[in-house]
Design an enzyme around this catalytic site. Structure first.
Site, short mmCIF file in Angstrom:
data_model
loop_
_atom_site.label_atom_id
_atom_site.label_comp_id
_atom_site.label_asym_id
_atom_site.label_seq_id
_atom_site.Cartn_x
_atom_site.Cartn_y
_atom_site.Cartn_z
N LYS A 174 1.87 -4.65 7.66
CA LYS A 174 2.00 -3.82 8.86
C LYS A 174 0.93 -4.19 9.89
O LYS A 174 1.21 -4.30 11.09
CB LYS A 174 1.90 -2.34 8.49
CG LYS A 174 3.14 -1.83 7.77
CD LYS A 174 2.92 -0.50 7.06
CE LYS A 174 4.18 -0.09 6.29
NZ LYS A 174 4.00 1.05 5.41
N GLN A 177 0.30 5.97 4.15
CA GLN A 177 0.95 5.09 3.18
C GLN A 177 1.14 5.81 1.85
O GLN A 177 0.18 6.29 1.26
CB GLN A 177 0.10 3.81 2.99
CG GLN A 177 0.70 2.81 2.03
CD GLN A 177 1.99 2.19 2.57
OE1 GLN A 177 2.09 1.83 3.73
NE2 GLN A 177 2.98 2.08 1.70
N ASP A 230 6.61 7.25 10.93
CA ASP A 230 7.53 7.06 9.80
C ASP A 230 8.73 8.00 9.86
O ASP A 230 9.61 7.94 9.00
CB ASP A 230 6.76 7.27 8.48
CG ASP A 230 7.07 6.18 7.47
OD1 ASP A 230 7.80 5.24 7.81
OD2 ASP A 230 6.57 6.27 6.33
#
Length: 287
Positions: free
Chosen positions: A53, A97, A120
């Protein structure tokens, strides 16, 4: 001849477009879009994802404000960090994460992210927007899957779609996205009786359960579109070498399907790319 849904190629194309867009927006607004990825502990798979990422951000010109916490970081410490990122005008996207160590409450942390910085797409507000068909930040893996279908001219309209898996991360959101595209959607899962009979009805079959090679050729309708979201690391007993496989027995199912995503190189690259897309979208909305 089975068509390959090449996520790697599409991801490269979208990232090239985003690079141009980010340069033009940065020149106009005096700062680049910013993404903060928070990671706790030393899970090797998570570390690899975070590295991917951050490299992708660097490629397209997005500023990284990531933070890496030790495995014993406290809930209060993470909540404080999220609050400061919510208030930081340089940050347009925040991502925690997953998975997190067991002592942390992941749901509480995700819910604390400002919904308009929820890169997200997992905040209840953004999931609610998806249910209502309103614009908002969408979960990266399902959104990447839909974008891949769109790129290859595969319409869900009037099709039978079966999603195997009901997670909040993939199964439920992609079912809603397919429904929004006028598919008739069935969600199957580990408790579904006669799973093969259900999956064989699918014109579009999405596998998202995290079980290696679960979907075999006799479970697939000839000519169906097969989207494999699974990423499973399996180790060869004799050699000790590991490799990535999906939830679909790729080589065998490829002989039956009309279109199929490979693993790796299918949905994985699209997930990272949609994270960048979401960050830029959020930046545009905020400015």
């Amino acid at each position: 001849m089975t068509g390959i849904l090449d996520g790697k190629a599409l991801a490269a194309k979208i990232q090239a477009e985003l690079t141009d867009e980010v340069k033009s927006l940065s020149d106009r607004y005096g700062r680049p879009p910013g993404l903060a990825v928070l990671m706790v502990g030393d899970n090797p798979a998570s570390a690899a994802y975070v590295r991917n990422k951050e490299q992708a951000c660097a490629r397209v010109g997005i500023a990284s404000f990531g933070k890496h916490f030790s495995a014993d970081a406290t809930q209060a410490e993470l909540e404080q960090t999220i609050q400061s990122l919510n208030e930081d005008d340089r940050v347009d996207g925040i991502l925690v994460q997953l998975p997190l160590p067991d002592h942390l409450d992941a749901v509480a942390l995700l819910n604390q992210i400002n919904p308009d910085k929820d890169a997200d797409g997992l905040h209840p507000v953004n999931l609610g927007r998806l249910v209502r068909g309103e614009p908002g930040l969408q979960s990266c893996t399902p959104a990447g899957s839909m974008r891949l279908l769109q790129e290859h001219g595969i319409s869900a309209k009037g099709k039978q779609a079966v999603v195997v898996g009901r997670s909040i991360l993939v199964g439920k959101p992609i079912a809603l996205m397919l429904l929004a595209e006028d598919a008739t959607v069935t969600i199957a899962h580990s408790r579904t009786p006669d799973l093969s009979a259900v999956t064989r009805s699918a014109d579009i079959l999405v596998a998202a359960v995290g079980r290696p090679n679960l979907i075999t050729p006799e479970m697939v309708k000839p000519g169906a579109v097969v989207v494999d979201v699974g990423i499973n690391r399996v180790t060869h007993e004799a050699t000790g070498k590991s490799r990535l496989v999906g939830d679909v027995d790729y080589e065998a199912v490829k002989a039956v399907a009309g279109w199929i995503t490979p693993v790796p190189g299918g949905i994985g690259p699209m997930t990272v790319t949609m994270l960048l897309h979401n960050t830029v979208w959020s930046y545009r909305q905020r400015l």
